[in-house]
Design a protein around this motif. Structure first.
Motif, PDB file in Angstrom:
ATOM      1  N   LEU A 101       9.328  -2.170  -9.139  1.00  0.00           N
ATOM      2  CA  LEU A 101      10.424  -1.271  -8.945  1.00  0.00           C
ATOM      3  C   LEU A 101      10.286  -1.346 -10.011  1.00  0.00           C
ATOM      4  CD1 LEU A 101      13.057  -0.182  -5.658  1.00  0.00           C
ATOM      5  CD2 LEU A 101      11.003   0.393  -6.630  1.00  0.00           C
ATOM      6  N   ILE A 102      11.519  -2.450 -10.724  1.00  0.00           N
ATOM      7  CA  ILE A 102      12.119  -2.458 -11.739  1.00  0.00           C
ATOM      8  C   ILE A 102      11.414  -2.106 -13.238  1.00  0.00           C
ATOM      9  CG2 ILE A 102      12.763  -4.264 -13.972  1.00  0.00           C
ATOM     10  CD1 ILE A 102      13.796  -6.147 -11.137  1.00  0.00           C
ATOM     11  N   TRP A 103       9.464  -2.479 -12.850  1.00  0.00           N
ATOM     12  CA  TRP A 103       8.163  -2.650 -13.853  1.00  0.00           C
ATOM     13  C   TRP A 103       8.165  -1.512 -14.169  1.00  0.00           C
ATOM     14  CZ3 TRP A 103       7.014  -5.529 -17.669  1.00  0.00           C
ATOM     15  CH2 TRP A 103       6.845  -6.510 -17.675  1.00  0.00           C
ATOM     16  N   SER A 104       8.433  -0.256 -13.116  1.00  0.00           N
ATOM     17  CA  SER A 104       7.578   0.699 -12.654  1.00  0.00           C
ATOM     18  C   SER A 104       9.034   1.331 -13.801  1.00  0.00           C
ATOM     19  CB  SER A 104       7.627   1.773 -11.363  1.00  0.00           C
ATOM     20  OG  SER A 104       6.943   0.698 -10.753  1.00  0.00           O
ATOM     21  N   LEU A 105      10.070   1.473 -13.893  1.00  0.00           N
ATOM     22  CA  LEU A 105      11.111   2.905 -13.750  1.00  0.00           C
ATOM     23  C   LEU A 105      11.203   1.995 -15.849  1.00  0.00           C
ATOM     24  CD1 LEU A 105      13.829   2.197 -11.196  1.00  0.00           C
ATOM     25  CD2 LEU A 105      12.923   3.935 -11.871  1.00  0.00           C
ATOM     26  N   LYS A 106      11.246   1.011 -15.990  1.00  0.00           N
ATOM     27  CA  LYS A 106      10.846   0.586 -16.820  1.00  0.00           C
ATOM     28  C   LYS A 106       9.575   1.691 -17.504  1.00  0.00           C
ATOM     29  CE  LYS A 106      10.903  -3.100 -20.165  1.00  0.00           C
ATOM     30  NZ  LYS A 106      10.095  -4.854 -20.152  1.00  0.00           N
ATOM     31  N   ALA A 123       1.039  -1.165   0.106  1.00  0.00           N
ATOM     32  CA  ALA A 123       0.058   0.441  -0.171  1.00  0.00           C
ATOM     33  C   ALA A 123       0.729   0.953  -0.429  1.00  0.00           C
ATOM     34  CB  ALA A 123      -0.882   0.093   1.300  1.00  0.00           C
ATOM     35  N   GLY A 124       1.877   1.402   0.440  1.00  0.00           N
ATOM     36  CA  GLY A 124       2.936   2.229   0.198  1.00  0.00           C
ATOM     37  C   GLY A 124       3.432   2.765  -0.463  1.00  0.00           C
ATOM     38  N   TRP A 125       3.777   1.898  -1.225  1.00  0.00           N
ATOM     39  CA  TRP A 125       4.722   1.571  -2.130  1.00  0.00           C
ATOM     40  C   TRP A 125       4.777   2.759  -3.468  1.00  0.00           C
ATOM     41  CZ3 TRP A 125       5.303  -4.043  -3.791  1.00  0.00           C
ATOM     42  CH2 TRP A 125       5.898  -4.774  -2.337  1.00  0.00           C
ATOM     43  N   HIS A 126       5.598   3.459  -3.238  1.00  0.00           N
ATOM     44  CA  HIS A 126       5.814   4.719  -4.791  1.00  0.00           C
ATOM     45  C   HIS A 126       6.659   4.897  -5.242  1.00  0.00           C
ATOM     46  CE1 HIS A 126       2.183   6.077  -2.300  1.00  0.00           C
ATOM     47  NE2 HIS A 126       1.997   6.472  -3.014  1.00  0.00           N
ATOM     48  N   VAL A 127       6.556   5.151  -6.785  1.00  0.00           N
ATOM     49  CA  VAL A 127       7.641   5.379  -7.372  1.00  0.00           C
ATOM     50  C   VAL A 127       7.213   7.106  -8.167  1.00  0.00           C
ATOM     51  CG1 VAL A 127       9.012   5.043  -9.423  1.00  0.00           C
ATOM     52  CG2 VAL A 127       8.567   3.498  -8.400  1.00  0.00           C
ATOM     53  N   VAL A 186      12.831   4.625 -17.008  1.00  0.00           N
ATOM     54  CA  VAL A 186      14.216   5.311 -16.315  1.00  0.00           C
ATOM     55  C   VAL A 186      15.006   3.886 -16.549  1.00  0.00           C
ATOM     56  CG1 VAL A 186      14.713   5.460 -13.918  1.00  0.00           C
ATOM     57  CG2 VAL A 186      12.658   6.897 -15.003  1.00  0.00           C
ATOM     58  N   SER A 187      16.315   4.286 -16.759  1.00  0.00           N
ATOM     59  CA  SER A 187      17.243   2.886 -17.213  1.00  0.00           C
ATOM     60  C   SER A 187      18.063   2.862 -15.394  1.00  0.00           C
ATOM     61  CB  SER A 187      18.297   3.415 -18.144  1.00  0.00           C
ATOM     62  OG  SER A 187      18.792   4.962 -17.782  1.00  0.00           O
ATOM     63  N   CYS A 188      18.311   1.533 -15.476  1.00  0.00           N
ATOM     64  CA  CYS A 188      18.694   1.438 -14.390  1.00  0.00           C
ATOM     65  C   CYS A 188      19.658   0.469 -13.813  1.00  0.00           C
ATOM     66  CB  CYS A 188      17.485  -0.036 -13.604  1.00  0.00           C
ATOM     67  SG  CYS A 188      15.915   0.061 -13.324  1.00  0.00           S
ATOM     68  N   PRO A 189      21.089   1.112 -13.018  1.00  0.00           N
ATOM     69  CA  PRO A 189      22.226   1.381 -13.552  1.00  0.00           C
ATOM     70  C   PRO A 189      22.547  -0.494 -13.107  1.00  0.00           C
ATOM     71  CG  PRO A 189      21.449   1.966 -10.967  1.00  0.00           C
ATOM     72  CD  PRO A 189      20.376   2.364 -12.151  1.00  0.00           C
TER      73      PRO A 189
END
Lengths: 264, 130
Positions: B107-112, B42-46, B116-119
């Motif tokens: 996080l991986i899905w959201s950034l994709k 419930a608290g996950w945010h990107v 936003v590229s991930c290091p």
């Protein structure tokens, strides 16, 4: 009718590893329905918000500075809850469960009042105003008087500046200090520019120096910043995470403004 | 990632070069904020912030109303609205419907999705993105 509304808008999820999530008929300032998690322990219940309130505030741009966290902790405390590990929470017995669920939900909703942007801007500007005031008090040379919240009547309009460092000797130049908060930067920049031009055309103020303190510079557009930089004699630009530096930078800027005068 | 998984809030910054309506070059600072307790979705945010305002993001709500006025539950994306100049509107997303995602999956899905590229290394919190 009210009872029907409250009942219709009260939802509970099934139990899973996270516990049971109860969504209440309460909305936050940003229009979200408030959910509360209830975890059943051995002979008590742990009621909390799962860190959602803290996370929401952070994701919407709140700094979550020590002051913000103290404010949130104070709200939680008013509801007899704690803010621990970024979660609004309380352990309770079955008899107190309903009341605790309501308290967590209400506390969560109240905390989001910080998202009303005018309050954010106002609080930030007030904090910086106090810091600048203290910095000027410590910097003040003997021939300089510091006045706060001064109205200056130019040829076209009356303007308000946060401080005037008024010099009674020729060794220092009288200077205005204006704090520019981060909301509507273009409007603020244009208003500041108008004030500066108006003062320059007024004999009484035309020789006054000016210091602009720009807050939350990361929220300012380049054209807005250019207006301020062109029309202020000196500008202090502070990012949201740099506002603590204002006390160190104001004396340096004021000294530089005084030196500039001595060169003239 | 270690910081995030310990429940710490993380902010990463980057300067983004763009042109405004008049063709003037702007170099605003964009901030990526990640927050939430790994145990409680419930608290996950990107969230991507420009001028301290959310312009894009992902999260989870037990109950929300989407942009079409339909009541939804679960994962959502914040959609930028030119008129209101905010991204408070939400649409339901089904990216994570395959089972229970971990915070890392989220996080991986959201950034994709947000481009936003991930290091490559495992410590996102010490890297600059974009």
């Amino acid at each position: 009718m009210v009872e029907a509304h409250l009942t219709e808008n009260l939802r509970a999820s099934g139990r899973d590893l996270q516990g049971c999530t109860i969504t209440l008929p309460i909305k936050t300032v940003d229009g979200r329905w408030v959910s509360v998690i209830v975890e059943e322990k051995f002979d008590y219940y742990l009621v909390h918000d799962g860190g959602q309130t803290d996370s929401e505030l952070f994701s919407q741009g709140l700094k979550m500075s020590d002051a913000d966290e103290h404010f949130n902790a104070a709200i939680a405390s008013k509801y007899h809850l704690t803010l621990q590990d970024k979660m609004i929470q309380k352990a309770c017995r079955r008899d107190d469960l309903s009341e605790t669920i309501m308290a967590v939900a209400e506390s969560s909703a109240v905390m989001t009042a910080q998202l009303v942007s005018s309050r954010l801007v106002e609080v930030e500007a007030q904090e910086v105003h106090s810091k600048v005031s203290e910095a000027l008090r410590l910097w003040r040379p003997d021939d300089v008087e510091i006045e706060q919240n001064v109205e200056v009547t130019g040829g076209l309009s009356t303007h308000r500046v946060d401080f005037v460092a008024k010099s009674s000797a020729s060794a220092h130049r009288t200077a205005t200090i204006k704090i520019l908060p981060p909301s509507r930067p273009r409007d603020r920049a244009e208003r500041y520019g108008f004030m500066q031009l108006d003062m320059r055309q007024t004999p009484e103020f035309k020789d006054w120096a000016s210091l602009a303190v720009v807050l939350g510079v990361e929220t300012w557009t380049e054209p807005a910043l250019q207006i301020v930089n062109r029309l202020a004699d000196k500008t202090i630009e502070l990012r949201s995470d740099q506002e603590g530096e204002v006390e160190a930078r104001v004396p340096k800027a004021m000294t530089a403004l005084a030196r500039a005068e001595l060169r003239l | 990632m270690k910081k995030i998984e310990q429940g710490e809030r993380v902010e990463l910054q980057a300067v983004h070069e763009m042109a405004d309506k008049n063709g003037e070059t702007l170099k605003p600072r964009i901030r990526l904020r990640i927050s939430g307790k790994p145990k409680f979705r419930a608290g996950w945010h990107v969230s991507l912030l420009l001028y301290n305002k959310r312009i894009d993001g992902f999260g989870y709500d037990e109950r929300f109303t989407d942009l079409d006025g339909v009541e939804q539950s679960g994962w959502h994306r914040h959609i930028w609205n030119e008129k209101t100049q905010d991204a408070e509107g939400k649409i339901s997303v089904s990216l994570f419907d395959k089972g229970d995602p971990s915070f890392r999956d989220f996080l991986i899905w959201s950034l994709k999705e947000m481009n936003v590229s991930c290091p490559r290394d495992d410590d996102y919190a010490n890297e600059t993105l974009f």
